[in-house]
Motif scaffolding. Structure first.
Motif, short mmCIF file in Angstrom:
data_model
loop_
_atom_site.label_atom_id
_atom_site.label_comp_id
_atom_site.label_asym_id
_atom_site.label_seq_id
_atom_site.Cartn_x
_atom_site.Cartn_y
_atom_site.Cartn_z
N ALA A 41 -31.66 -2.22 43.70
CA ALA A 41 -30.71 -1.73 42.69
C ALA A 41 -30.24 -0.32 43.03
O ALA A 41 -29.04 -0.01 42.93
N LYS A 42 -31.16 0.54 43.44
CA LYS A 42 -30.82 1.92 43.79
C LYS A 42 -29.87 1.96 44.99
O LYS A 42 -28.89 2.71 44.99
N LYS A 43 -30.15 1.15 46.00
CA LYS A 43 -29.29 1.13 47.18
C LYS A 43 -27.89 0.63 46.84
O LYS A 43 -26.89 1.16 47.32
N VAL A 44 -27.81 -0.42 46.02
CA VAL A 44 -26.50 -0.93 45.61
C VAL A 44 -25.73 0.13 44.84
O VAL A 44 -24.54 0.36 45.09
N ASN A 45 -26.40 0.80 43.92
CA ASN A 45 -25.71 1.79 43.09
C ASN A 45 -25.28 3.01 43.90
O ASN A 45 -24.21 3.58 43.66
N GLU A 46 -26.08 3.39 44.90
CA GLU A 46 -25.66 4.47 45.79
C GLU A 46 -24.44 4.04 46.61
O GLU A 46 -23.51 4.82 46.82
N ASP A 47 -24.45 2.79 47.06
CA ASP A 47 -23.33 2.27 47.83
C ASP A 47 -22.08 2.16 46.96
O ASP A 47 -20.96 2.41 47.43
N CYS A 48 -22.26 1.79 45.70
CA CYS A 48 -21.13 1.74 44.75
C CYS A 48 -20.45 3.09 44.66
O CYS A 48 -19.22 3.19 44.69
N GLN A 49 -21.25 4.14 44.54
CA GLN A 49 -20.71 5.49 44.40
C GLN A 49 -20.00 5.94 45.67
O GLN A 49 -18.96 6.59 45.64
N ALA A 50 -20.57 5.57 46.82
CA ALA A 50 -20.02 6.03 48.10
C ALA A 50 -18.76 5.28 48.51
O ALA A 50 -17.88 5.85 49.17
N HIS A 51 -18.65 4.02 48.12
CA HIS A 51 -17.57 3.18 48.62
C HIS A 51 -16.76 2.50 47.52
O HIS A 51 -16.05 1.54 47.80
#
Length: 205
Positions: free
Chosen positions: A10-20
């Protein structure tokens, strides 16, 4: 697979959401997972901005592989709360069972809080009791809280072969509460559809 690994995903997805401005990271369960009733941060967090186009969301493929995620706990006064928060164009969520409880302000679900633009949700079972505390426009459902498509996010959302067993509670009988066993609201019934789904849970407004 275990609870901490699911939280890491979940953390990785949410970080990726913010970045891309959205995440296409894919996931597949290989075992049942117990989240341990720790407060859960949804996969794909809706972050307010000037337009819906700038909302980061999850648009990858998540295959539950017939497994169960239990011990889901969300208890806050935020919007867009569920196992998945904000799901957008191109997402596929399938073969997943979720158990637990969600209490939020509005736009809440057991599996997904909001879908916007077109996603495929199939063979999912909700055993989560979902409650929203907002008096009107609760947008609360067992599988998905709110399904929306518009000119900014064209597409077809398909919810197929899903079952809700959770108790869904939101809004009140006097206002437009938009609550339901499978979904609280589908904004465009010309394109989006629900097929071969069953609600076994109580729905209370």
């Amino acid at each position: 697979s275990n609870g901490p690994e699911m939280a890491w995903f979940a953390k990785k997805v949410n970080e990726d959401c913010q970045a891309h401005s959205g995440s296409t990271i894919n996931g597949k369960l290989i075992d049942n997972i117990n989240l341990g009733n720790f407060e859960w941060t949804p996969i794909g967090v809706a972050v307010p901005s000037s337009t819906y186009k700038n909302y980061p969301g999850y648009k990858g493929t998540f295959d539950g592989n017939g497994k169960t995620v239990s011990g889901l706990k969300i208890d806050n006064q935020e919007n867009s709360q569920a196992f998945f928060g904000y799901v957008t164009t191109g997402a596929v969520i399938k073969n997943l069972t979720v158990e637990g409880s969600v209490t939020a302000k509005q736009f809440a679900g057991g599996i997904i809080s909001q879908v916007e633009g077109g996603a495929a949700i199939s063979n999912c079972v909700n055993n989560v009791n979902v409650t929203t505390i907002h008096q009107g426009n609760a947008m609360t459902g067992g599988i998905v809280g709110y399904v929306k498509s518009n000119s900014s996010y064209p597409g077809t959302t398909k919810i197929e072969n899903c079952v809700n067993n959770g108790t869904i509670t939101g809004g009140n009988a006097k206002d437009s509460s938009y609550i339901g066993g499978i979904t609280g609201n589908v904004s465009n019934t010309d394109t989006d559809y629900i097929k071969n789904c069953v609600n076994n849970g109580a729905v209370n407004a």
